[in-house]
Design a protein around this motif. Structure first.
Motif, PDB file in Angstrom:
ATOM      1  N   ASP A 243       0.836  -1.199   0.000  1.00 46.88           N
ATOM      2  CA  ASP A 243       0.000   0.000   0.000  1.00 46.88           C
ATOM      3  C   ASP A 243       0.874   1.253   0.000  1.00 46.88           C
ATOM      4  OD1 ASP A 243      -2.297   1.515   0.106  1.00 46.88           O
ATOM      5  OD2 ASP A 243      -3.023   0.683   1.992  1.00 46.88           O
ATOM      6  N   THR A 244       0.280   2.367  -0.393  1.00 53.51           N
ATOM      7  CA  THR A 244       0.981   3.638  -0.311  1.00 53.51           C
ATOM      8  C   THR A 244       0.908   4.191   1.108  1.00 53.51           C
ATOM      9  OG1 THR A 244       1.097   5.905  -1.169  1.00 53.51           O
ATOM     10  CG2 THR A 244      -1.083   4.912  -1.015  1.00 53.51           C
ATOM     11  N   LEU A 245       1.951   4.889   1.508  1.00 57.03           N
ATOM     12  CA  LEU A 245       1.977   5.556   2.810  1.00 57.03           C
ATOM     13  C   LEU A 245       1.839   7.066   2.667  1.00 57.03           C
ATOM     14  CD1 LEU A 245       4.965   3.638   4.451  1.00 57.03           C
ATOM     15  CD2 LEU A 245       2.517   3.207   4.771  1.00 57.03           C
ATOM     16  N   THR A 246       1.847   7.565   1.437  1.00 54.08           N
ATOM     17  CA  THR A 246       1.946   9.008   1.238  1.00 54.08           C
ATOM     18  C   THR A 246       0.845   9.605   0.368  1.00 54.08           C
ATOM     19  OG1 THR A 246       3.436   8.631  -0.640  1.00 54.08           O
ATOM     20  CG2 THR A 246       4.446   8.977   1.520  1.00 54.08           C
ATOM     21  N   PRO A 248      -2.522  10.970  -1.079  1.00 54.82           N
ATOM     22  CA  PRO A 248      -3.863  11.269  -0.549  1.00 54.82           C
ATOM     23  C   PRO A 248      -4.910  10.381  -1.196  1.00 54.82           C
ATOM     24  CG  PRO A 248      -3.140  12.990  -2.054  1.00 54.82           C
ATOM     25  CD  PRO A 248      -1.957  12.087  -1.834  1.00 54.82           C
ATOM     26  N   LEU A 249      -6.062  10.292  -0.558  1.00 57.00           N
ATOM     27  CA  LEU A 249      -7.110   9.403  -1.058  1.00 57.00           C
ATOM     28  C   LEU A 249      -7.546   9.741  -2.472  1.00 57.00           C
ATOM     29  CD1 LEU A 249      -9.382   8.923   2.080  1.00 57.00           C
ATOM     30  CD2 LEU A 249      -7.902   7.230   0.999  1.00 57.00           C
ATOM     31  N   THR A 250      -7.511  11.037  -2.842  1.00 58.59           N
ATOM     32  CA  THR A 250      -7.909  11.399  -4.204  1.00 58.59           C
ATOM     33  C   THR A 250      -7.001  10.736  -5.232  1.00 58.59           C
ATOM     34  OG1 THR A 250      -6.614  13.432  -3.925  1.00 58.59           O
ATOM     35  CG2 THR A 250      -9.006  13.588  -3.612  1.00 58.59           C
ATOM     36  N   GLU A 251      -5.688  10.734  -4.971  1.00 57.41           N
ATOM     37  CA  GLU A 251      -4.753  10.116  -5.905  1.00 57.41           C
ATOM     38  C   GLU A 251      -4.837   8.598  -5.841  1.00 57.41           C
ATOM     39  OE1 GLU A 251      -0.813  11.672  -5.501  1.00 57.41           O
ATOM     40  OE2 GLU A 251      -1.514  13.733  -5.315  1.00 57.41           O
ATOM     41  N   GLN A 252      -5.055   8.054  -4.647  1.00 60.75           N
ATOM     42  CA  GLN A 252      -5.231   6.607  -4.524  1.00 60.75           C
ATOM     43  C   GLN A 252      -6.429   6.143  -5.348  1.00 60.75           C
ATOM     44  OE1 GLN A 252      -5.102   4.912  -0.544  1.00 60.75           O
ATOM     45  NE2 GLN A 252      -4.041   6.721   0.201  1.00 60.75           N
ATOM     46  N   GLY A 253      -7.503   6.924  -5.295  1.00 56.44           N
ATOM     47  CA  GLY A 253      -8.714   6.545  -6.013  1.00 56.44           C
ATOM     48  C   GLY A 253      -8.513   6.509  -7.517  1.00 56.44           C
ATOM     49  N   VAL A 254      -7.803   7.505  -8.055  1.00 59.34           N
ATOM     50  CA  VAL A 254      -7.527   7.530  -9.495  1.00 59.34           C
ATOM     51  C   VAL A 254      -6.670   6.327  -9.884  1.00 59.34           C
ATOM     52  CG1 VAL A 254      -6.338   8.772 -11.336  1.00 59.34           C
ATOM     53  CG2 VAL A 254      -7.789  10.019  -9.743  1.00 59.34           C
ATOM     54  N   ALA A 255      -5.638   6.046  -9.075  1.00 59.51           N
ATOM     55  CA  ALA A 255      -4.780   4.892  -9.363  1.00 59.51           C
ATOM     56  C   ALA A 255      -5.573   3.600  -9.305  1.00 59.51           C
ATOM     57  CB  ALA A 255      -3.616   4.846  -8.363  1.00 59.51           C
ATOM     58  N   GLY A 256      -6.469   3.492  -8.318  1.00 62.26           N
ATOM     59  CA  GLY A 256      -7.289   2.289  -8.207  1.00 62.26           C
ATOM     60  C   GLY A 256      -8.231   2.125  -9.381  1.00 62.26           C
ATOM     61  N   ALA A 257      -8.856   3.226  -9.817  1.00 61.88           N
ATOM     62  CA  ALA A 257      -9.773   3.160 -10.959  1.00 61.88           C
ATOM     63  C   ALA A 257      -9.036   2.737 -12.221  1.00 61.88           C
ATOM     64  CB  ALA A 257     -10.453   4.512 -11.163  1.00 61.88           C
ATOM     65  N   ALA A 258      -7.841   3.317 -12.436  1.00 58.45           N
ATOM     66  CA  ALA A 258      -7.066   2.971 -13.633  1.00 58.45           C
ATOM     67  C   ALA A 258      -6.628   1.510 -13.586  1.00 58.45           C
ATOM     68  CB  ALA A 258      -5.842   3.888 -13.744  1.00 58.45           C
ATOM     69  N   THR A 475       5.069  -0.239  -4.230  1.00 59.95           N
ATOM     70  CA  THR A 475       6.074  -1.077  -3.575  1.00 59.95           C
ATOM     71  C   THR A 475       7.424  -0.377  -3.577  1.00 59.95           C
ATOM     72  OG1 THR A 475       4.920  -3.097  -4.262  1.00 59.95           O
ATOM     73  CG2 THR A 475       7.234  -3.320  -3.611  1.00 59.95           C
ATOM     74  N   VAL A 476       7.810   0.171  -4.721  1.00 57.41           N
ATOM     75  CA  VAL A 476       9.104   0.855  -4.844  1.00 57.41           C
ATOM     76  C   VAL A 476       9.136   2.087  -3.949  1.00 57.41           C
ATOM     77  CG1 VAL A 476      10.659   2.024  -6.445  1.00 57.41           C
ATOM     78  CG2 VAL A 476       9.404  -0.006  -7.195  1.00 57.41           C
ATOM     79  N   GLU A 477       8.065   2.891  -3.978  1.00 58.37           N
ATOM     80  CA  GLU A 477       8.026   4.116  -3.183  1.00 58.37           C
ATOM     81  C   GLU A 477       8.056   3.810  -1.685  1.00 58.37           C
ATOM     82  OE1 GLU A 477       4.466   5.909  -4.567  1.00 58.37           O
ATOM     83  OE2 GLU A 477       5.289   6.465  -6.535  1.00 58.37           O
ATOM     84  N   THR A 478       7.290   2.796  -1.269  1.00 59.10           N
ATOM     85  CA  THR A 478       7.248   2.451   0.151  1.00 59.10           C
ATOM     86  C   THR A 478       8.588   1.887   0.605  1.00 59.10           C
ATOM     87  OG1 THR A 478       4.856   2.066   0.083  1.00 59.10           O
ATOM     88  CG2 THR A 478       6.076   1.049   1.896  1.00 59.10           C
ATOM     89  N   ALA A 479       9.240   1.093  -0.234  1.00 59.58           N
ATOM     90  CA  ALA A 479      10.559   0.564   0.115  1.00 59.58           C
ATOM     91  C   ALA A 479      11.558   1.697   0.322  1.00 59.58           C
ATOM     92  CB  ALA A 479      11.046  -0.389  -0.970  1.00 59.58           C
ATOM     93  N   GLU A 480      11.535   2.678  -0.572  1.00 56.15           N
ATOM     94  CA  GLU A 480      12.436   3.823  -0.421  1.00 56.15           C
ATOM     95  C   GLU A 480      12.128   4.594   0.857  1.00 56.15           C
ATOM     96  OE1 GLU A 480      11.875   6.016  -3.993  1.00 56.15           O
ATOM     97  OE2 GLU A 480      13.150   4.693  -5.210  1.00 56.15           O
ATOM     98  N   ARG A 481      10.876   4.693   1.178  1.00 52.47           N
ATOM     99  CA  ARG A 481      10.469   5.430   2.371  1.00 52.47           C
ATOM    100  C   ARG A 481      10.877   4.689   3.650  1.00 52.47           C
ATOM    101  NH1 ARG A 481       7.124   9.602   3.516  1.00 52.47           N
ATOM    102  NH2 ARG A 481       6.039   9.578   5.511  1.00 52.47           N
ATOM    103  N   LEU A 482      10.717   3.368   3.654  1.00 55.54           N
ATOM    104  CA  LEU A 482      11.065   2.599   4.846  1.00 55.54           C
ATOM    105  C   LEU A 482      12.577   2.533   5.058  1.00 55.54           C
ATOM    106  CD1 LEU A 482       8.498  -0.337   4.630  1.00 55.54           C
ATOM    107  CD2 LEU A 482       8.394   1.690   6.093  1.00 55.54           C
ATOM    108  N   GLY A 483      13.346   2.646   3.973  1.00 54.72           N
ATOM    109  CA  GLY A 483      14.790   2.723   4.114  1.00 54.72           C
ATOM    110  C   GLY A 483      15.495   1.402   3.910  1.00 54.72           C
TER     111      GLY A 483
END
Length: 532
Positions: A243-246, A248-258, A475-483
Motif C-alpha cells: 500500500d501507499t503511505l503518502t 492522498p485518497l484522491t490520488e489513490q482513487g484515481v490509481a485504483g480506478a485505472a 512497492t518501490v516508493e514504500t521501500a524507499e520510504r522505509l529505508g
C-alpha cells in the motif's frame, strides 16, 4: 449523462479471497511508540490467550479460537476496553512462535478469512502457529456500521454532483452523522495507528518477544506502521501487495480506478475468446456492452432475493472484487451471463458476501474501572455493512486531508472528469469512495509524516506488476520510504498480491518466514504459466 453520487462505498484492496477503501475518526490517536511498562497498560500485556475449539457452522476442526482485550483509548487505558477475536492453526512441527496474518481491506475479518482460506498457509505451520484476528471495529470485534443492516449510507441516489454540489455535501455530512450514531464508542478510536498498538498486545499475548507478520494489501500499511511504532519488536515481516503511505485518497482513487480498468480490459479480452462470453466475441464491443449494462442498471435496477435493488454500482462492486484474481474470472463470466441472460443477480452478489460463522473461546476478561466492556459480538450479529463501514472508517482515520466545502465544490467537476478518464466503469465508484470522508473529523498525520526510515531487521516487500489494486510503483516508493530495512521482490505476474497466485512468491515468502533466508533485493519471480 450527469455524474451522480453512489450510496455504496467500494470494498477496496482485500487480498487472498474476495474481500475488501474509507473511514471515520482520527482524533486523539497516539503517535508515539509504547512498551509494556507504560503506565496503565501493564495489565493488558500480562494476559495470555486461552485457546479453544471454534464454535460455528462449517468451522475447520483444527482451527482454534480465542480473544485478547485492549484499551479502547490508549491515551486513557482505564476509560474502556475492547475484545478482539483471534483464530489459529497450531504448528505441526517444532514451533518458533506465531506468525500473525492480516488479509487486508481495510475491514476484512481475519478469523473468517483464515477459516475459509487456511490451506494456503499450511506450509507455515511447519514452524509457526498461524494466527489471524478481527481488528477493532471489524467482524466480531466491536463492528462499526452505518445502520439498518445495509452497506448503504443515507445519501440520496439522485444527488447530482454537477447541478447541486452543495446538496451532495449536505447529504455526505448527514451520512457521516448516521455512521457515528450507529457505530458506538469504538469509532473515534478506529484506524491503523491504534490497530498497530493492538497488534503489539497480541504479540505479547501469544507469547512472542518479536512480531512475525505476513500482511496483504492494507495489511502492509498496518505492518509498516507497526515497524515505525515498535521497531525493536519486529521479527520476520512480509508485506505483500504494498500500500501507499503518502498518496492522498484522491490520488489513490484515481490509481485504483485505472488499475481496475486495465484488469477489466484484460478480463474482457480473455472472455471474448470463449463462445460462452455474454458480451460477444469482439473485445471493443464487449467493453462498450459492460459500460451500457452498468448505465442501464443505474437507471433501472433489478430486484434481488434480499428485497433490495441491484444497481449498476452494485455490478461495478462485484466486478471489482472478481478482478482481484484471475482464478475468479471463470466464475465472473458465469455470473455476468446469469445476469445478462436470465436477470439472475445471485452469482454476482456472492462476490461481495461471504464469511464463516465463528465464536471465540473464553479468554482473559479485562474491564475498565467504570465496568464498560466492548465484548465480542456473535457472528450472526455482525452488521451486513460492516466491511464497507469499517473500510470507510479506517481509511478516513488514516488520512489527514479534509478540504472544505468550497474547495470540494470547485474541484468536483475536475475530479469527476479525471476519474471517468481513468475508468468509465470504475471512476464514479472510486470518486464516491473519496467523497465519503467529507463531514468526518480529520485523520492522523502519523502515517504520512512519521512512517519512514525504520530501524528494524530486514523485511520483505512483494510487489506484483499487474496488480489492479496496489500498483507496483507503491512497492518501490514504500521501500524507499522505509529505508535500508526494505528488501523488494518483483513479481512479474497479474492479480492482487503474489502469495496465493505465484508459487515462486509463495516459496520465497515461506522460506524467509520459516528460515530467515531473504531473496536478494530487486530479485524477481516470473509470471505463472499455468494460471495458478
Amino acid at each position: 449523462m450527469p455524474a451522480k453520487l453512489s450510496t455504496r462505498p467500494t470494498l477496496r484492496r482485500c487480498a487472498i479471497t474476495a474481500g475488501v477503501g474509507l473511514a471515520l475518526l482520527g482524533a486523539g490517536l497516539p503517535t508515539s511508540s509504547a512498551d509494556d511498562t507504560e503506565a496503565g497498560l501493564a495489565r493488558f500485556y500480562r494476559q495470555k490467550v486461552a485457546w479453544s475449539k471454534c464454535d460455528g457452522v462449517d468451522m475447520p476442526e483444527d482451527l482454534q479460537c480465542g480473544k485478547v482485550t485492549v484499551p479502547l483509548d490508549y491515551a486513557r487505558p482505564r476509560a474502556g476496553t475492547l475484545e478482539l477475536a483471534l483464530a489459529r492453526y497450531r504448528a505441526t512441527g517444532k514451533s518458533r512462535g506465531s506468525v500473525l496474518l492480516n488479509f487486508g481491506g481495510p475491514g476484512g475479518a481475519g478469523v473468517s478469512e483464515l477459516a475459509a482460506g487456511g490451506k494456503d498457509f499450511m506450509g507455515l505451520t511447519n514452524g509457526y502457529d498461524v494466527v489471524s484476528f478481527d481488528p477493532r471495529g471489524v467482524g466480531r470485534s466491536s463492528p462499526v456500521t452505518c445502520g439498518n443492516g445495509s452497506a448503504e449510507v443515507a445519501v440520496d441516489e439522485d444527488a447530482d454532483m454537477d447541478a447541486d454540489p452543495q446538496g451532495v455535501l449536505r447529504q455526505l455530512r448527514k451520512a457521516a452523522r448516521t455512521c457515528a450514531e450507529h457505530s458506538g464508542p469504538v469509532l473515534p478510536h478506529i484506524g491503523t495507528v491504534n490497530a498497530s498498538r493492538d497488534l503489539d498486545v497480541m504479540r505479547q499475548a501469544v507469547g512472542d518477544k518479536k512480531l512475525n507478520y505476513l500482511g496483504f494489501s492494507y495489511g502492509t500499511r498496518l505492518g509498516a506502521v507497526y515497524a515505525a511504532q515498535f521497531p525493536k519488536k519486529v521479527g520476520r515481516m512480509v508485506l505483500d501487495g504494498v500500500d501507499t503511505l503518502t498518496e492522498p485518497l484522491t490520488e489513490q482513487g484515481v490509481a485504483g480506478a485505472a488499475g481496475q480498468q486495465t484488469a477489466l480490459e484484460d478480463f474482457v479480452a480473455w472472455c471474448v475468446e470463449d463462445i460462452a462470453c455474454p458480451f460477444g466475441t469482439d473485445a471493443r464491443t464487449a467493453r462498450e456492452e459492460v459500460e451500457r449494462l452498468v448505465e442501464s442498471l443505474d437507471q433501472d435496477p433489478v430486484p434481488t432475493d434480499f428485497g433490495e435493488e441491484f444497481t449498476g454500482q452494485d455490478l461495478v462492486a462485484a466486478i471489482g472484487q472478481a478482478l482481484y484474481s484471475r482464478e475468479l474470472w471463470p466464475s465472473l463470466q458465469r455470473a455476468l451471463a446469469a445476469l445478462v441472460e436470465d436477470g439472475d443477480t445471485r452469482p454476482l452478489l456472492w462476490f461481495s458476501g461471504g464469511g464463516s460463522g465463528v465464536r471465540a473461546g473464553d479468554g482473559v476478561a479485562l474491564r475498565a474501572d467504570d465496568g464498560t466492556d466492548g465484548g465480542l459480538v456473535d457472528q450472526d450479529d455482525v452488521p451486513l455493512d460492516n466491511l464497507p463501514a469499517a473500510l470507510m472508517a479506517i481509511n478516513c482515520a488514516d488520512d489527514p486531508d479534509r478540504p472544505g466545502a468550497r474547495r470540494i465544490s470547485q474541484q468536483l467537476g475536475r475530479l469527476r472528469a479525471e476519474y471517468e478518464q481513468a475508468s468509465p466503469v470504475f471512476g464514479r465508484y472510486r470518486l464516491t469512495e473519496v467523497l465519503m470522508c467529507y463531514g468526518r473529523p480529520k485523520g492522523t498525520d502519523f502515517i504520512r509524516d512519521d512512517v519512514r526510515d525504520v530501524r528494524t531487521p530486514k523485511m520483505l516487500l512483494v510487489g506484483t506488476r499487474g496488480d489492479p489494486a496496489t500498483p507496483y510503483r507503491w512497492t518501490v516508493e514504500t521501500a524507499e520510504r522505509l529505508g535500508d530495512s526494505a528488501v523488494v521482490l518483483d513479481n512479474k505476474g497479474e492479480g492482487h498480491t503474489g502469495y496465493a497466485s505465484s508459487k515462486c512468491v509463495h516459496r520465497k515468502v515461506d522460506t524467509f518466514l520459516l528460515y530467515g533466508t531473504l531473496p536478494p533485493d530487486g530479485s524477481s519471480c516470473g509470471p505463472e504459466r499455468d494460471g495458478h
